[in-house]
Design a protein around this motif. Structure first.
Motif, PDB file in Angstrom:
ATOM      1  N   LEU B  93       0.833  -1.210   0.000  1.00  0.00           N
ATOM      2  CA  LEU B  93       0.000   0.000   0.000  1.00  0.00           C
ATOM      3  C   LEU B  93       0.869   1.261   0.000  1.00  0.00           C
ATOM      4  O   LEU B  93       0.520   2.255  -0.642  1.00  0.00           O
ATOM      5  N   GLY B  94       2.009   1.206   0.692  1.00  0.00           N
ATOM      6  CA  GLY B  94       2.937   2.349   0.692  1.00  0.00           C
ATOM      7  C   GLY B  94       3.479   2.606  -0.705  1.00  0.00           C
ATOM      8  O   GLY B  94       3.465   3.736  -1.203  1.00  0.00           O
ATOM      9  N   GLY B  95       3.931   1.547  -1.360  1.00  0.00           N
ATOM     10  CA  GLY B  95       4.471   1.671  -2.720  1.00  0.00           C
ATOM     11  C   GLY B  95       3.419   2.166  -3.685  1.00  0.00           C
ATOM     12  O   GLY B  95       3.678   3.012  -4.541  1.00  0.00           O
ATOM     13  N   LYS B  96       2.197   1.653  -3.533  1.00  0.00           N
ATOM     14  CA  LYS B  96       1.132   2.040  -4.455  1.00  0.00           C
ATOM     15  C   LYS B  96       0.619   3.454  -4.183  1.00  0.00           C
ATOM     16  O   LYS B  96       0.010   4.055  -5.053  1.00  0.00           O
ATOM     17  N   SER B  97       0.855   3.953  -2.980  1.00  0.00           N
ATOM     18  CA  SER B  97       0.365   5.299  -2.642  1.00  0.00           C
ATOM     19  C   SER B  97       1.381   6.391  -2.961  1.00  0.00           C
ATOM     20  O   SER B  97       1.011   7.568  -3.067  1.00  0.00           O
ATOM     21  N   LEU B  98       2.633   5.993  -3.092  1.00  0.00           N
ATOM     22  CA  LEU B  98       3.690   6.988  -3.238  1.00  0.00           C
ATOM     23  C   LEU B  98       3.506   7.861  -4.489  1.00  0.00           C
ATOM     24  O   LEU B  98       3.693   9.086  -4.451  1.00  0.00           O
ATOM     25  N   LEU B  99       3.105   7.221  -5.581  1.00  0.00           N
ATOM     26  CA  LEU B  99       2.931   7.964  -6.832  1.00  0.00           C
ATOM     27  C   LEU B  99       1.796   8.989  -6.694  1.00  0.00           C
ATOM     28  O   LEU B  99       1.952  10.156  -7.089  1.00  0.00           O
ATOM     29  N   SER B 100       0.683   8.548  -6.125  1.00  0.00           N
ATOM     30  CA  SER B 100      -0.458   9.463  -5.942  1.00  0.00           C
ATOM     31  C   SER B 100      -0.057  10.599  -4.999  1.00  0.00           C
ATOM     32  O   SER B 100      -0.448  11.751  -5.207  1.00  0.00           O
ATOM     33  N   PHE B 101       0.723  10.262  -3.975  1.00  0.00           N
ATOM     34  CA  PHE B 101       1.128  11.266  -2.990  1.00  0.00           C
ATOM     35  C   PHE B 101       2.015  12.334  -3.640  1.00  0.00           C
ATOM     36  O   PHE B 101       1.727  13.539  -3.554  1.00  0.00           O
ATOM     37  N   ILE B 102       3.054  11.876  -4.332  1.00  0.00           N
ATOM     38  CA  ILE B 102       3.974  12.839  -4.964  1.00  0.00           C
ATOM     39  C   ILE B 102       3.225  13.656  -6.022  1.00  0.00           C
ATOM     40  O   ILE B 102       3.385  14.875  -6.113  1.00  0.00           O
ATOM     41  N   GLY B 103       2.384  12.967  -6.798  1.00  0.00           N
ATOM     42  CA  GLY B 103       1.604  13.660  -7.839  1.00  0.00           C
ATOM     43  C   GLY B 103       0.719  14.747  -7.246  1.00  0.00           C
ATOM     44  O   GLY B 103       0.665  15.877  -7.759  1.00  0.00           O
ATOM     45  N   THR B 104       0.044  14.412  -6.165  1.00  0.00           N
ATOM     46  CA  THR B 104      -0.870  15.378  -5.526  1.00  0.00           C
ATOM     47  C   THR B 104      -0.098  16.605  -5.023  1.00  0.00           C
ATOM     48  O   THR B 104      -0.503  17.752  -5.291  1.00  0.00           O
ATOM     49  N   ILE B 105       0.991  16.348  -4.315  1.00  0.00           N
ATOM     50  CA  ILE B 105       1.758  17.469  -3.759  1.00  0.00           C
ATOM     51  C   ILE B 105       2.297  18.352  -4.891  1.00  0.00           C
ATOM     52  O   ILE B 105       2.220  19.592  -4.820  1.00  0.00           O
ATOM     53  N   LEU B 106       2.789  17.724  -5.949  1.00  0.00           N
ATOM     54  CA  LEU B 106       3.316  18.496  -7.084  1.00  0.00           C
ATOM     55  C   LEU B 106       2.230  19.369  -7.713  1.00  0.00           C
ATOM     56  O   LEU B 106       2.449  20.559  -7.978  1.00  0.00           O
ATOM     57  N   VAL B 107       1.064  18.761  -7.959  1.00  0.00           N
ATOM     58  CA  VAL B 107      -0.025  19.507  -8.603  1.00  0.00           C
ATOM     59  C   VAL B 107      -0.482  20.657  -7.697  1.00  0.00           C
ATOM     60  O   VAL B 107      -0.740  21.772  -8.175  1.00  0.00           O
ATOM     61  N   ILE B 108      -0.531  20.417  -6.399  1.00  0.00           N
ATOM     62  CA  ILE B 108      -0.960  21.492  -5.478  1.00  0.00           C
ATOM     63  C   ILE B 108       0.072  22.630  -5.464  1.00  0.00           C
ATOM     64  O   ILE B 108      -0.296  23.813  -5.509  1.00  0.00           O
ATOM     65  N   LEU B 123       4.004  26.320   7.312  1.00  0.00           N
ATOM     66  CA  LEU B 123       4.148  25.053   8.033  1.00  0.00           C
ATOM     67  C   LEU B 123       2.784  24.421   8.323  1.00  0.00           C
ATOM     68  O   LEU B 123       2.548  23.241   8.026  1.00  0.00           O
ATOM     69  N   VAL B 124       1.872  25.232   8.857  1.00  0.00           N
ATOM     70  CA  VAL B 124       0.539  24.722   9.199  1.00  0.00           C
ATOM     71  C   VAL B 124      -0.180  24.242   7.939  1.00  0.00           C
ATOM     72  O   VAL B 124      -0.771  23.153   7.915  1.00  0.00           O
ATOM     73  N   ILE B 125      -0.106  25.036   6.895  1.00  0.00           N
ATOM     74  CA  ILE B 125      -0.784  24.666   5.647  1.00  0.00           C
ATOM     75  C   ILE B 125      -0.161  23.397   5.061  1.00  0.00           C
ATOM     76  O   ILE B 125      -0.872  22.513   4.564  1.00  0.00           O
ATOM     77  N   SER B 126       1.164  23.291   5.134  1.00  0.00           N
ATOM     78  CA  SER B 126       1.834  22.094   4.596  1.00  0.00           C
ATOM     79  C   SER B 126       1.372  20.841   5.331  1.00  0.00           C
ATOM     80  O   SER B 126       1.071  19.818   4.704  1.00  0.00           O
ATOM     81  N   ILE B 127       1.300  20.940   6.661  1.00  0.00           N
ATOM     82  CA  ILE B 127       0.852  19.770   7.445  1.00  0.00           C
ATOM     83  C   ILE B 127      -0.591  19.411   7.050  1.00  0.00           C
ATOM     84  O   ILE B 127      -0.925  18.242   6.849  1.00  0.00           O
ATOM     85  N   ALA B 128      -1.415  20.421   6.920  1.00  0.00           N
ATOM     86  CA  ALA B 128      -2.835  20.192   6.584  1.00  0.00           C
ATOM     87  C   ALA B 128      -2.960  19.560   5.190  1.00  0.00           C
ATOM     88  O   ALA B 128      -3.776  18.642   4.984  1.00  0.00           O
ATOM     89  N   ILE B 129      -2.158  20.048   4.251  1.00  0.00           N
ATOM     90  CA  ILE B 129      -2.206  19.508   2.873  1.00  0.00           C
ATOM     91  C   ILE B 129      -1.748  18.048   2.875  1.00  0.00           C
ATOM     92  O   ILE B 129      -2.376  17.184   2.241  1.00  0.00           O
ATOM     93  N   VAL B 130      -0.665  17.767   3.594  1.00  0.00           N
ATOM     94  CA  VAL B 130      -0.144  16.383   3.638  1.00  0.00           C
ATOM     95  C   VAL B 130      -1.180  15.457   4.279  1.00  0.00           C
ATOM     96  O   VAL B 130      -1.466  14.375   3.750  1.00  0.00           O
ATOM     97  N   LEU B 131      -1.761  15.891   5.394  1.00  0.00           N
ATOM     98  CA  LEU B 131      -2.777  15.061   6.070  1.00  0.00           C
ATOM     99  C   LEU B 131      -3.975  14.801   5.159  1.00  0.00           C
ATOM    100  O   LEU B 131      -4.472  13.677   5.080  1.00  0.00           O
ATOM    101  N   SER B 132      -4.408  15.853   4.472  1.00  0.00           N
ATOM    102  CA  SER B 132      -5.556  15.707   3.563  1.00  0.00           C
ATOM    103  C   SER B 132      -5.196  14.743   2.435  1.00  0.00           C
ATOM    104  O   SER B 132      -6.018  13.902   2.046  1.00  0.00           O
ATOM    105  N   THR B 133      -3.975  14.862   1.896  1.00  0.00           N
ATOM    106  CA  THR B 133      -3.544  13.966   0.815  1.00  0.00           C
ATOM    107  C   THR B 133      -3.599  12.514   1.298  1.00  0.00           C
ATOM    108  O   THR B 133      -4.087  11.631   0.583  1.00  0.00           O
ATOM    109  N   VAL B 134      -3.117  12.291   2.512  1.00  0.00           N
ATOM    110  CA  VAL B 134      -3.118  10.933   3.074  1.00  0.00           C
ATOM    111  C   VAL B 134      -4.557  10.405   3.182  1.00  0.00           C
ATOM    112  O   VAL B 134      -4.844   9.261   2.839  1.00  0.00           O
ATOM    113  N   PHE B 135      -5.467  11.275   3.588  1.00  0.00           N
ATOM    114  CA  PHE B 135      -6.868  10.854   3.691  1.00  0.00           C
ATOM    115  C   PHE B 135      -7.417  10.462   2.319  1.00  0.00           C
ATOM    116  O   PHE B 135      -8.026   9.399   2.158  1.00  0.00           O
TER     117      PHE B 135
END
Lengths: 282, 235
Positions: B93-108, B123-135
């Motif tokens: 699941l980690g390997g399969k999520s990595l592409l979506s994660f990097i893609g999302t952060i890049l597009v944002i 900092l606060v916004i970055s944490i919120a964006i990362v958490l939302s991406t994980v969700f």
């Protein structure tokens, strides 16, 4: 001799349908064990239970001395290779890229890719994209993937079903090499010639139960009618009983120099299967 | 349990090579960027407008790409191959999520650049964006595991795209229909609320409640991921 697989009273029900009932057998280390039966007899279900893809309804299944359901741990997965009818490949990637992924998952050096592709006669095609491969080539790639990591135990479900005779021979040679290296092979097939060629012992599975289990040679002898066929110079064939009368008849033919060939009338595994189960293989 | 980075990266690299040739899925990454470019030219004035694009990115990149990647593995019976390998649930699941994660952060990041979004507290916004991406990756994983093909996944995810891209707008009608107040607790609404507070000078401790709600969504979705994944390991 050490048993790699031990199955006792195995049963599997799907809703109201019985797929397996009271199946018991042992597979010894280093042997090629054939599980023979027609389509729908429970062969694939057995493999799925033994590889922790399916839970049994009743009975025990041990692989490497641990319950089959515990085989999800990496240390056991590394010892097992599986080829089933639904083994998929990444169709947009090349053969090489598909195998490279599995080299990394099993922590095997990439140099192993050429070795396994040689075994399945596909080394020259390794840069080909999987979507462009024929059915036979796909089968060979999935086979190569199954023994990429030199598993101690290899499950093969109808491994040559889509292959032509030349490539089937390649696979047989590859499997013989694996056997020489000590790999235990659990093979399901409905091809009796394949079973005769590859297997040390075979089990006949029919309607979810094992009907017979022994070496192909022992089964043939058990079901032989103990007669000999003598082909004579005039083209006729004589069937002779093994015994004093048959010996005298044979002596007479030979002294008159009439004998062209002699062979024992042993049944094939296919004949035995039909006799035991009353079913044809398909 | 040992976590193998090598196995995780192998799955990620495979997905990366695969998606480059999968135009049906990879083109969906471009949609938020096109929208961001258009909005950027028109001029984005409110935080809500920025986050309309970001929430769409979460849905189309994090959730949809993830959902398609997983659904395709199931459709082509390749997920079973991974499950039968020594790779653990976390590695797969980690390997399969990595592409979506990097893609999302890049597009944002690119979208934020195009729309000239400048958060007061990065900092606060970055944490919120990362958490939302994980969700959203968790959401995509569940939907991918529950569907049988990419086509089915593309249909199943549509209502979720609607809810999580535009659902926060439902709160505008909460005065008339009190039940719509529940939409305030959705992760997208919480993210917008958090971003608005940050723009008025709020720090990490001021937005702890928003974080707690988003974290709760993350926890719930990953419990569902593990349950569904374990079910899919067996026939």
């Amino acid at each position: 001799m050490e048993n790699i697989i031990e199955v006792t009273g195995l049963a599997k029900m799907f809703a109201n349908q019985t797929a397996l009932k009271d199946v018991s057998f042992k597979v010894r280390k280093g042997e090629t064990f054939g599980f023979l039966g027609p389509s729908g007899s429970g062969k694939t279900t057995t493999i799925k239970i033994l590889t922790a893809q399916l839970a049994q309804t009743d009975g025990d299944a041990y692989v490497f001395g641990v319950p089959a359901s515990k085989l999800k741990e990496a240390r056991y997965r590394k010892k097992i290779g599986v080829l089933t009818d639904n083994s998929g490949l990444y169709t947009r990637l090349t053969i090489y890229d598909n195998l490279k992924l599995y080299c990394d998952l099993y922590e095997v050096p990439h140099t192993r890719i050429d070795e396994v592709l040689d075994m399945v006669n596909l080394r020259d095609a390794k840069k080909k994209v999987v979507s462009k491969l024929s059915k036979g080539m796909l089968q060979r790639v999935t086979l190569a993937r199954a023994f990429l990591h030199k598993p101690e135990l290899l499950f093969l479900d109808e491994p040559t079903s889509a292959l032509d005779p030349v490539n089937t021979k390649h696979i047989y040679k590859g499997l013989e090499n694996l056997k020489e290296q000590g790999t235990t092979i659990f093979l399901t097939t409905h091809d009796m010639n394949e079973a005769e060629t590859l297997c040390d012992r075979v089990a006949f599975l029919n309607e979810g139960t094992i009907q017979l289990l022994d070496s192909p040679k022992a089964l043939r002898q058990k079901f032989a009618d103990h007669t000999l066929t003598v082909e004579l110079a005039d083209g006729s064939k004589e069937i002779i009983d093994r015994g004093p009368e048959g010996a005298q008849a044979m002596y007479n033919y030979m002294s008159e120099n009439k004998v062209v060939s002699i062979y024992s009338n042993e049944p094939t595994l296919g004949d035995i299967f039909v006799e035991v189960t009353g079913r044809k293989l398909s | 349990m040992i976590f193998s980075v090598k196995r995780t990266m192998a799955i990620f690299q495979k997905d990366y090579k695969d998606i480059l040739k999968n135009y049906f899925v990879s083109s969906s990454v471009l949609m938020p960027l096109v929208l961001a470019a258009l909005y950027g030219r028109m001029g984005v004035e409110t935080v809500n407008e920025h986050y309309l694009i970001f929430n769409m990115t979460f849905c189309l990149v994090a959730a949809y790409v993830q959902c398609s990647l997983i659904a395709e593995e199931k459709e082509k019976n390749t997920l079973r191959g991974l499950m039968l390998s020594p790779a653990s649930t976390l590695e797969i699941l980690g390997g399969k999520s990595l592409l979506s994660f990097i893609g999302t952060i890049l597009v944002i990041v690119i979208s934020a650049f195009l729309t000239e979004y400048k958060p007061e507290n990065i900092l606060v916004i970055s944490i919120a964006i990362v958490l939302s991406t994980v969700f959203y990756i968790g959401l995509g994983t569940v939907l991918g595991l529950m569907t049988k093909s990419v086509m089915e996944a593309s249909v199943v995810i549509l209502p979720f795209i609607g809810i999580f891209s535009f659902g926060s707008m439902l709160t505008y009608f909460a005065d008339k229909f009190p039940i719509l107040k529940a939409a305030e607790y959705m992760p997208n609404s919480q993210l917008i609320n958090l971003a608005n507070q940050v723009q008025t000078g709020a720090g990490l401790l001021d937005v702890w409640f928003n974080f707690a709600i988003i974290l709760a969504w993350v926890a719930v979705i990953y419990v569902i991921v593990v349950i569904v994944y374990r079910k899919r390991m067996m026939d």
